[in-house]
Design a protein around this motif. Structure first.
Motif, PDB file in Angstrom:
ATOM      1  N   VAL A 176       0.843  -1.196   0.000  1.00 57.17           N
ATOM      2  CA  VAL A 176       0.000   0.000   0.000  1.00 57.17           C
ATOM      3  C   VAL A 176       0.879   1.247   0.000  1.00 57.17           C
ATOM      4  CG1 VAL A 176      -1.864   1.183   1.222  1.00 57.17           C
ATOM      5  CG2 VAL A 176      -1.630  -1.312   1.422  1.00 57.17           C
ATOM      6  N   GLY A 177       0.656   2.150  -0.942  1.00 58.74           N
ATOM      7  CA  GLY A 177       1.404   3.403  -0.981  1.00 58.74           C
ATOM      8  C   GLY A 177       0.640   4.499  -0.258  1.00 58.74           C
ATOM      9  N   GLY A 178      -0.053   5.341  -1.029  1.00 57.48           N
ATOM     10  CA  GLY A 178      -0.731   6.520  -0.490  1.00 57.48           C
ATOM     11  C   GLY A 178      -1.558   6.271   0.767  1.00 57.48           C
ATOM     12  N   ALA A 179      -2.338   5.201   0.759  1.00 54.86           N
ATOM     13  CA  ALA A 179      -3.238   4.959   1.891  1.00 54.86           C
ATOM     14  C   ALA A 179      -2.489   4.537   3.156  1.00 54.86           C
ATOM     15  CB  ALA A 179      -4.281   3.905   1.517  1.00 54.86           C
ATOM     16  N   SER A 180      -1.212   4.184   3.023  1.00 53.67           N
ATOM     17  CA  SER A 180      -0.466   3.790   4.232  1.00 53.67           C
ATOM     18  C   SER A 180       0.011   5.006   5.008  1.00 53.67           C
ATOM     19  CB  SER A 180       0.718   2.887   3.868  1.00 53.67           C
ATOM     20  OG  SER A 180       1.709   3.611   3.166  1.00 53.67           O
ATOM     21  N   LEU A 181      -0.191   6.200   4.430  1.00 51.02           N
ATOM     22  CA  LEU A 181       0.209   7.437   5.131  1.00 51.02           C
ATOM     23  C   LEU A 181      -0.910   7.975   6.016  1.00 51.02           C
ATOM     24  CD1 LEU A 181       2.006   9.094   2.112  1.00 51.02           C
ATOM     25  CD2 LEU A 181       3.106   8.429   4.266  1.00 51.02           C
ATOM     26  N   LYS A 182      -2.059   7.294   5.988  1.00 50.88           N
ATOM     27  CA  LYS A 182      -3.181   7.712   6.830  1.00 50.88           C
ATOM     28  C   LYS A 182      -3.464   6.572   7.796  1.00 50.88           C
ATOM     29  CE  LYS A 182      -4.875   9.515   2.664  1.00 50.88           C
ATOM     30  NZ  LYS A 182      -5.683   8.922   1.626  1.00 50.88           N
ATOM     31  N   ALA A 183      -3.286   6.846   9.093  1.00 50.97           N
ATOM     32  CA  ALA A 183      -3.381   5.776  10.092  1.00 50.97           C
ATOM     33  C   ALA A 183      -4.694   5.010   9.974  1.00 50.97           C
ATOM     34  CB  ALA A 183      -3.220   6.366  11.489  1.00 50.97           C
ATOM     35  N   GLU A 184      -5.814   5.742   9.866  1.00 50.79           N
ATOM     36  CA  GLU A 184      -7.122   5.049   9.874  1.00 50.79           C
ATOM     37  C   GLU A 184      -7.284   4.178   8.630  1.00 50.79           C
ATOM     38  OE1 GLU A 184      -8.818   5.014  12.595  1.00 50.79           O
ATOM     39  OE2 GLU A 184      -7.486   6.531  13.439  1.00 50.79           O
ATOM     40  N   ASP A 185      -6.814   4.684   7.517  1.00 47.22           N
ATOM     41  CA  ASP A 185      -6.937   3.936   6.268  1.00 47.22           C
ATOM     42  C   ASP A 185      -6.092   2.663   6.323  1.00 47.22           C
ATOM     43  OD1 ASP A 185      -8.395   4.008   3.969  1.00 47.22           O
ATOM     44  OD2 ASP A 185      -7.156   5.487   2.929  1.00 47.22           O
ATOM     45  N   PHE A 186      -4.859   2.805   6.793  1.00 43.17           N
ATOM     46  CA  PHE A 186      -3.971   1.635   6.836  1.00 43.17           C
ATOM     47  C   PHE A 186      -4.519   0.603   7.825  1.00 43.17           C
ATOM     48  CE2 PHE A 186       0.069  -0.613   7.910  1.00 43.17           C
ATOM     49  CZ  PHE A 186       0.329  -1.096   6.641  1.00 43.17           C
ATOM     50  N   LEU A 187      -4.992   1.088   8.983  1.00 41.84           N
ATOM     51  CA  LEU A 187      -5.592   0.172   9.966  1.00 41.84           C
ATOM     52  C   LEU A 187      -6.797  -0.543   9.376  1.00 41.84           C
ATOM     53  CD1 LEU A 187      -5.383   2.356  13.150  1.00 41.84           C
ATOM     54  CD2 LEU A 187      -4.738  -0.057  13.044  1.00 41.84           C
ATOM     55  N   GLY A 188      -7.594   0.185   8.620  1.00 44.19           N
ATOM     56  CA  GLY A 188      -8.775  -0.413   7.983  1.00 44.19           C
ATOM     57  C   GLY A 188      -8.369  -1.513   7.016  1.00 44.19           C
ATOM     58  N   ILE A 189      -7.292  -1.280   6.290  1.00 44.17           N
ATOM     59  CA  ILE A 189      -6.820  -2.281   5.318  1.00 44.17           C
ATOM     60  C   ILE A 189      -6.352  -3.547   6.053  1.00 44.17           C
ATOM     61  CG2 ILE A 189      -4.948  -2.755   3.659  1.00 44.17           C
ATOM     62  CD1 ILE A 189      -5.206   0.284   2.837  1.00 44.17           C
ATOM     63  N   VAL A 190      -5.589  -3.349   7.115  1.00 42.46           N
ATOM     64  CA  VAL A 190      -5.053  -4.501   7.859  1.00 42.46           C
ATOM     65  C   VAL A 190      -6.187  -5.249   8.569  1.00 42.46           C
ATOM     66  CG1 VAL A 190      -3.525  -5.179   9.756  1.00 42.46           C
ATOM     67  CG2 VAL A 190      -2.781  -3.446   8.111  1.00 42.46           C
ATOM     68  N   THR A 191      -7.093  -4.511   9.180  1.00 43.85           N
ATOM     69  CA  THR A 191      -8.189  -5.148   9.926  1.00 43.85           C
ATOM     70  C   THR A 191      -9.092  -5.942   8.982  1.00 43.85           C
ATOM     71  OG1 THR A 191      -8.112  -3.289  11.421  1.00 43.85           O
ATOM     72  CG2 THR A 191     -10.049  -4.676  11.585  1.00 43.85           C
ATOM     73  N   GLN A 192      -9.427  -5.352   7.838  1.00 45.86           N
ATOM     74  CA  GLN A 192     -10.281  -6.078   6.889  1.00 45.86           C
ATOM     75  C   GLN A 192      -9.566  -7.316   6.339  1.00 45.86           C
ATOM     76  OE1 GLN A 192     -12.558  -3.721   3.900  1.00 45.86           O
ATOM     77  NE2 GLN A 192     -11.760  -1.972   5.003  1.00 45.86           N
ATOM     78  N   THR A 193      -8.249  -7.203   6.189  1.00 46.30           N
ATOM     79  CA  THR A 193      -7.488  -8.373   5.719  1.00 46.30           C
ATOM     80  C   THR A 193      -7.657  -9.517   6.713  1.00 46.30           C
ATOM     81  OG1 THR A 193      -5.924  -6.972   4.551  1.00 46.30           O
ATOM     82  CG2 THR A 193      -5.175  -9.188   5.081  1.00 46.30           C
ATOM     83  N   ALA A 194      -7.527  -9.223   8.005  1.00 51.30           N
ATOM     84  CA  ALA A 194      -7.705 -10.263   9.038  1.00 51.30           C
ATOM     85  C   ALA A 194      -9.135 -10.790   9.006  1.00 51.30           C
ATOM     86  CB  ALA A 194      -7.372  -9.693  10.410  1.00 51.30           C
ATOM     87  N   GLU A 195     -10.085  -9.898   8.920  1.00 50.28           N
ATOM     88  CA  GLU A 195     -11.499 -10.328   8.960  1.00 50.28           C
ATOM     89  C   GLU A 195     -11.849 -11.226   7.780  1.00 50.28           C
ATOM     90  OE1 GLU A 195     -13.375  -6.474  11.314  1.00 50.28           O
ATOM     91  OE2 GLU A 195     -13.532  -6.585   9.141  1.00 50.28           O
TER      92      GLU A 195
END
Ligand code: PEP
Length: 264
Positions: A231-250
């Motif tokens: 992840v490039g751009g979205a990894s610079l926003k904490a909430e966005d990156f967390l959302g990506i990681v959390t959804q990956t786990a889910e």
């Protein structure tokens, strides 16, 4: 062997050291609590020392964005695998911005992959076709050449993560479809099966990268072939990156209870 999902954030040439520390501070606890996903942050070189200290004792790993293929010497301005080895577990190699803005060739990337592995660094090795290559129906030809060249004379290893990043999708807001990405990733596994063997081709994590956000990650992660995201751009926003990681786990572990998914 089960492939553990993998999400890495490539911060590129963004954040001062102070901003990098603030970004880590904003997501550290919540990101740490998401289990079952390998989480990697790749800040700029100058922030690696302090971020390494911040991440100690957490489940979050550190990666660099590039590396020279020599271990030391008169290469002004370069960073070597020896230097990174003290700080990082991963290093991004062959990113399309390195290939196209800085003239990195397949041959240089091959040298980098070899030297990274020999110093205990795990490459996140990127491949991807440009728009004109995609439109000319040359995606497979390009990917085949990039994979074969970078892994030339490299022994089969589990210490490698591959990212399929179509150049036309990087930073453009125009992501590939989950299906398109899965087809190419399956093709990459077929190259690995021929070059190395079927087992390793099935074991290695292959990510999708290119305009991934918390709004479209589900489309990629729900494809069994796709093991995570770079992840490039979205990894610079904490909430966005967390959302990506959390959804990956889910999505990858649908039956597990919510503390596993890092919920508050
Ligand atoms: C990248 O740089 O690897 C990348 C995928 O960028 P973005 O997510 O911004 O498209």
């Amino acid at each position: 062997m089960m492939r553990v999902p993998f999400v890495a954030g490539n911060w590129k040439m963004n954040t001062t050291v102070t901003e990098a520390e603030e970004l880590v501070y904003d997501m550290l606890d919540r990101l740490d609590r998401v289990e079952g996903v390998e989480k990697v942050l790749c800040p700029p070189f100058v922030a690696l020392v302090s971020i390494n200290m911040m991440l100690r004792g957490s489940s979050i790993k550190l990666g660099a964005q590039n590396m020279h293929f020599e271990t030391l010497g008169a290469y002004t301005g370069e960073i070597s695998p020896l230097m990174l080895g003290e700080l990082c577990e991963f290093v991004i190699l062959g990113h399309s911005e390195r290939r196209w803005y800085f003239g990195e060739t397949d041959e240089m990337i091959n040298k980098k992959v070899k030297v990274a592995l020999s110093h205990g660094l795990k490459p996140i090795f990127c491949v991807g076709e440009r728009l004109e290559e995609n439109e000319a129906g040359k995606t497979r030809e390009v990917i085949d050449r990039q994979v074969m060249a970078a892994l030339d004379d490299v022994s089969p290893t589990h210490d490698l993560v591959i990212a399929y990043e179509p150049v036309w999708a990087i930073g453009t807001g125009r992501a590939a479809s989950g299906e398109q990405a899965a087809v190419t990733i399956k093709f990459i596994r077929s190259i690995l099966a021929k070059l190395w063997n079927r087992d390793i081709a099935q074991d290695l994590r292959i990510l999708y990268g290119g305009s991934v956000t918390s709004n479209n990650i589900a489309e990629f992660i729900s494809q069994p072939e796709i093991d995570g995201a770079l992840v490039g751009g979205a990894s610079l926003k904490a909430e966005d990156f967390l959302g990506i990681v959390t959804q990956t786990a889910e999505i990858k572990y649908p039956h597990l209870p919510s503390p596993f998914k890092g919920e508050e």
